[in-house]
Design a protein around this motif. Sequence first.
Motif, PDB file in Angstrom:
ATOM      1  N   ALA A   1      -3.607  -7.032   5.499  1.00  0.00           N
ATOM      2  CA  ALA A   1      -3.941  -5.846   6.288  1.00  0.00           C
ATOM      3  C   ALA A   1      -2.884  -4.781   6.101  1.00  0.00           C
ATOM      4  O   ALA A   1      -1.698  -5.080   5.932  1.00  0.00           O
ATOM      5  CB  ALA A   1      -4.070  -6.210   7.766  1.00  0.00           C
ATOM      6  N   ALA A   2      -3.323  -3.532   6.142  1.00  0.00           N
ATOM      7  CA  ALA A   2      -2.412  -2.387   6.067  1.00  0.00           C
ATOM      8  C   ALA A   2      -2.629  -1.507   7.284  1.00  0.00           C
ATOM      9  O   ALA A   2      -3.758  -1.362   7.771  1.00  0.00           O
ATOM     10  CB  ALA A   2      -2.653  -1.592   4.786  1.00  0.00           C
ATOM     11  N   ALA A   3      -1.557  -0.910   7.779  1.00  0.00           N
ATOM     12  CA  ALA A   3      -1.682   0.003   8.916  1.00  0.00           C
ATOM     13  C   ALA A   3      -2.271   1.338   8.481  1.00  0.00           C
ATOM     14  O   ALA A   3      -2.899   2.041   9.278  1.00  0.00           O
ATOM     15  CB  ALA A   3      -0.315   0.208   9.561  1.00  0.00           C
ATOM     16  N   LEU A   4      -2.081   1.703   7.207  1.00  0.00           N
ATOM     17  CA  LEU A   4      -2.644   2.951   6.687  1.00  0.00           C
ATOM     18  C   LEU A   4      -4.157   2.840   6.582  1.00  0.00           C
ATOM     19  O   LEU A   4      -4.692   1.789   6.242  1.00  0.00           O
ATOM     20  CB  LEU A   4      -2.066   3.256   5.301  1.00  0.00           C
ATOM     21  CG  LEU A   4      -0.581   3.632   5.224  1.00  0.00           C
ATOM     22  CD1 LEU A   4      -0.110   3.625   3.774  1.00  0.00           C
ATOM     23  CD2 LEU A   4      -0.356   5.006   5.850  1.00  0.00           C
ATOM     24  N   ALA A   5      -4.854   3.934   6.863  1.00  0.00           N
ATOM     25  CA  ALA A   5      -6.301   3.972   6.662  1.00  0.00           C
ATOM     26  C   ALA A   5      -6.594   4.083   5.168  1.00  0.00           C
ATOM     27  O   ALA A   5      -5.770   4.607   4.409  1.00  0.00           O
ATOM     28  CB  ALA A   5      -6.891   5.159   7.408  1.00  0.00           C
ATOM     29  N   PRO A   6      -7.766   3.603   4.706  1.00  0.00           N
ATOM     30  CA  PRO A   6      -8.074   3.663   3.270  1.00  0.00           C
ATOM     31  C   PRO A   6      -7.941   5.061   2.685  1.00  0.00           C
ATOM     32  O   PRO A   6      -7.457   5.224   1.555  1.00  0.00           O
ATOM     33  CB  PRO A   6      -9.515   3.156   3.210  1.00  0.00           C
ATOM     34  CG  PRO A   6      -9.654   2.266   4.396  1.00  0.00           C
ATOM     35  CD  PRO A   6      -8.823   2.901   5.463  1.00  0.00           C
ATOM     36  N   ALA A   7      -8.353   6.073   3.446  1.00  0.00           N
ATOM     37  CA  ALA A   7      -8.292   7.441   2.932  1.00  0.00           C
ATOM     38  C   ALA A   7      -6.861   7.931   2.738  1.00  0.00           C
ATOM     39  O   ALA A   7      -6.628   8.892   1.995  1.00  0.00           O
ATOM     40  CB  ALA A   7      -9.038   8.380   3.880  1.00  0.00           C
ATOM     41  N   ASP A   8      -5.913   7.270   3.416  1.00  0.00           N
ATOM     42  CA  ASP A   8      -4.508   7.693   3.326  1.00  0.00           C
ATOM     43  C   ASP A   8      -3.738   6.920   2.263  1.00  0.00           C
ATOM     44  O   ASP A   8      -2.542   7.143   2.089  1.00  0.00           O
ATOM     45  CB  ASP A   8      -3.819   7.521   4.680  1.00  0.00           C
ATOM     46  CG  ASP A   8      -4.442   8.398   5.756  1.00  0.00           C
ATOM     47  OD1 ASP A   8      -4.898   9.504   5.410  1.00  0.00           O
ATOM     48  OD2 ASP A   8      -4.470   7.980   6.936  1.00  0.00           O
TER      49      ASP A   8
ATOM     50  N   GLU B   1       4.778   7.123   1.445  1.00  0.00           N
ATOM     51  CA  GLU B   1       5.154   6.068   2.382  1.00  0.00           C
ATOM     52  C   GLU B   1       4.604   4.730   1.936  1.00  0.00           C
ATOM     53  O   GLU B   1       3.560   4.670   1.275  1.00  0.00           O
ATOM     54  CB  GLU B   1       4.684   6.398   3.804  1.00  0.00           C
ATOM     55  CG  GLU B   1       3.176   6.454   4.003  1.00  0.00           C
ATOM     56  CD  GLU B   1       2.559   7.812   3.669  1.00  0.00           C
ATOM     57  OE1 GLU B   1       1.497   8.116   4.233  1.00  0.00           O
ATOM     58  OE2 GLU B   1       3.125   8.540   2.820  1.00  0.00           O
ATOM     59  N   GLU B   2       5.280   3.647   2.291  1.00  0.00           N
ATOM     60  CA  GLU B   2       4.885   2.313   1.843  1.00  0.00           C
ATOM     61  C   GLU B   2       4.600   1.400   3.033  1.00  0.00           C
ATOM     62  O   GLU B   2       5.277   1.462   4.055  1.00  0.00           O
ATOM     63  CB  GLU B   2       5.974   1.695   0.963  1.00  0.00           C
ATOM     64  CG  GLU B   2       6.205   2.459  -0.340  1.00  0.00           C
ATOM     65  CD  GLU B   2       7.162   1.746  -1.279  1.00  0.00           C
ATOM     66  OE1 GLU B   2       7.760   0.737  -0.853  1.00  0.00           O
ATOM     67  OE2 GLU B   2       7.301   2.190  -2.431  1.00  0.00           O
ATOM     68  N   ASP B   3       3.593   0.559   2.881  1.00  0.00           N
ATOM     69  CA  ASP B   3       3.172  -0.379   3.923  1.00  0.00           C
ATOM     70  C   ASP B   3       2.958  -1.743   3.270  1.00  0.00           C
ATOM     71  O   ASP B   3       2.094  -1.890   2.409  1.00  0.00           O
ATOM     72  CB  ASP B   3       1.883   0.134   4.564  1.00  0.00           C
ATOM     73  CG  ASP B   3       1.475  -0.678   5.782  1.00  0.00           C
ATOM     74  OD1 ASP B   3       2.201  -1.626   6.133  1.00  0.00           O
ATOM     75  OD2 ASP B   3       0.440  -0.362   6.383  1.00  0.00           O
TER      76      ASP B   3
ATOM     77  N   ALA C   1       0.863  -1.178   0.000  1.00  0.00           N
ATOM     78  CA  ALA C   1       0.000   0.000   0.000  1.00  0.00           C
ATOM     79  C   ALA C   1       0.903   1.232   0.000  1.00  0.00           C
ATOM     80  O   ALA C   1       1.791   1.356   0.845  1.00  0.00           O
ATOM     81  CB  ALA C   1      -0.904   0.007   1.224  1.00  0.00           C
ATOM     82  N   VAL C   2       0.673   2.132  -0.954  1.00  0.00           N
ATOM     83  CA  VAL C   2       1.480   3.348  -1.067  1.00  0.00           C
ATOM     84  C   VAL C   2       0.644   4.523  -0.587  1.00  0.00           C
ATOM     85  O   VAL C   2      -0.456   4.776  -1.114  1.00  0.00           O
ATOM     86  CB  VAL C   2       1.949   3.581  -2.521  1.00  0.00           C
ATOM     87  CG1 VAL C   2       2.808   4.834  -2.604  1.00  0.00           C
ATOM     88  CG2 VAL C   2       2.715   2.366  -3.034  1.00  0.00           C
ATOM     89  N   GLY C   3       1.140   5.229   0.422  1.00  0.00           N
ATOM     90  CA  GLY C   3       0.401   6.347   0.992  1.00  0.00           C
ATOM     91  C   GLY C   3       0.447   7.583   0.113  1.00  0.00           C
ATOM     92  O   GLY C   3       1.226   7.676  -0.838  1.00  0.00           O
ATOM     93  N   ARG C   4      -0.381   8.553   0.456  1.00  0.00           N
ATOM     94  CA  ARG C   4      -0.444   9.792  -0.326  1.00  0.00           C
ATOM     95  C   ARG C   4       0.850  10.585  -0.245  1.00  0.00           C
ATOM     96  O   ARG C   4       1.158  11.384  -1.137  1.00  0.00           O
ATOM     97  CB  ARG C   4      -1.630  10.641   0.157  1.00  0.00           C
ATOM     98  CG  ARG C   4      -2.976   9.975  -0.087  1.00  0.00           C
ATOM     99  CD  ARG C   4      -4.135  10.897   0.256  1.00  0.00           C
ATOM    100  NE  ARG C   4      -5.423  10.241   0.030  1.00  0.00           N
ATOM    101  CZ  ARG C   4      -6.016  10.154  -1.146  1.00  0.00           C
ATOM    102  NH1 ARG C   4      -5.439  10.677  -2.222  1.00  0.00           N
ATOM    103  NH2 ARG C   4      -7.187   9.553  -1.264  1.00  0.00           N
TER     104      ARG C   4
END
Length: 215
Positions: A187-194, A167-169, A161-164
């Motif tokens: 699972a990702a630690a980032l919230a979907p909106a992020d 950042e990468e998770d 998951a790549v954040g806005r």
Amino acid sequence: MRPLEPHRDVGAYALGVLGAADTFRFEEHLAGCAHCARLLEELGSVEALLAAYARWTPPGVDPVAVPSPALLHAALDAVGGRLRARRRVRLGLLAAAAALVVGAPFAAPALLADPAVPHWTATASAPGVTATLAAAPAGFGTDVGLDVDGVSGSAVCTLVAVGRGGEEDTVATWAVRDGARVTMRGAAALAPADISRFEVRAQDGSPLATLSRSG
């Protein structure tokens, strides 16, 4: 004053039972004896344990009294009970972990099939690769279901998951056998909106699929 016994008075000195003159003479010896200095340092912990034992012993009780059989049995029963309780906790945790591992592959299709969960589709991919992803908000961040097909050969893949903010998770890592289709849950630690996008990557980091929000 008694004759000094070098290397043998360390214990008496550590316990403070030498007389004043013997203490003075031993300290003179200690100043030039590395062996005794090392022994004295090692005996420091023993002295602390003995002092603590003396403090914990109730008044009027012989510190070296032999415990009764009833006390020994009670102590053994208490220790055994604690060990059995810990064993039950470990077994419970193992059972819960096994249930999660077994249940995860079956839960992923349900997440992907849920129309209420936002879906992400591949906007770029390697030749022949198709991927669909569902991402639902969760207390820990994002619950992710992934379906990917068309990865050629046998390979190790990673979903990121790549954040806005760039950042990468890492969401999941898996092995593809002979190009088989894979459906999984992660699972990702980032919230979907992020999350800006998801990427399926090969072991060398090369992109296999980039997924963006549908609609």
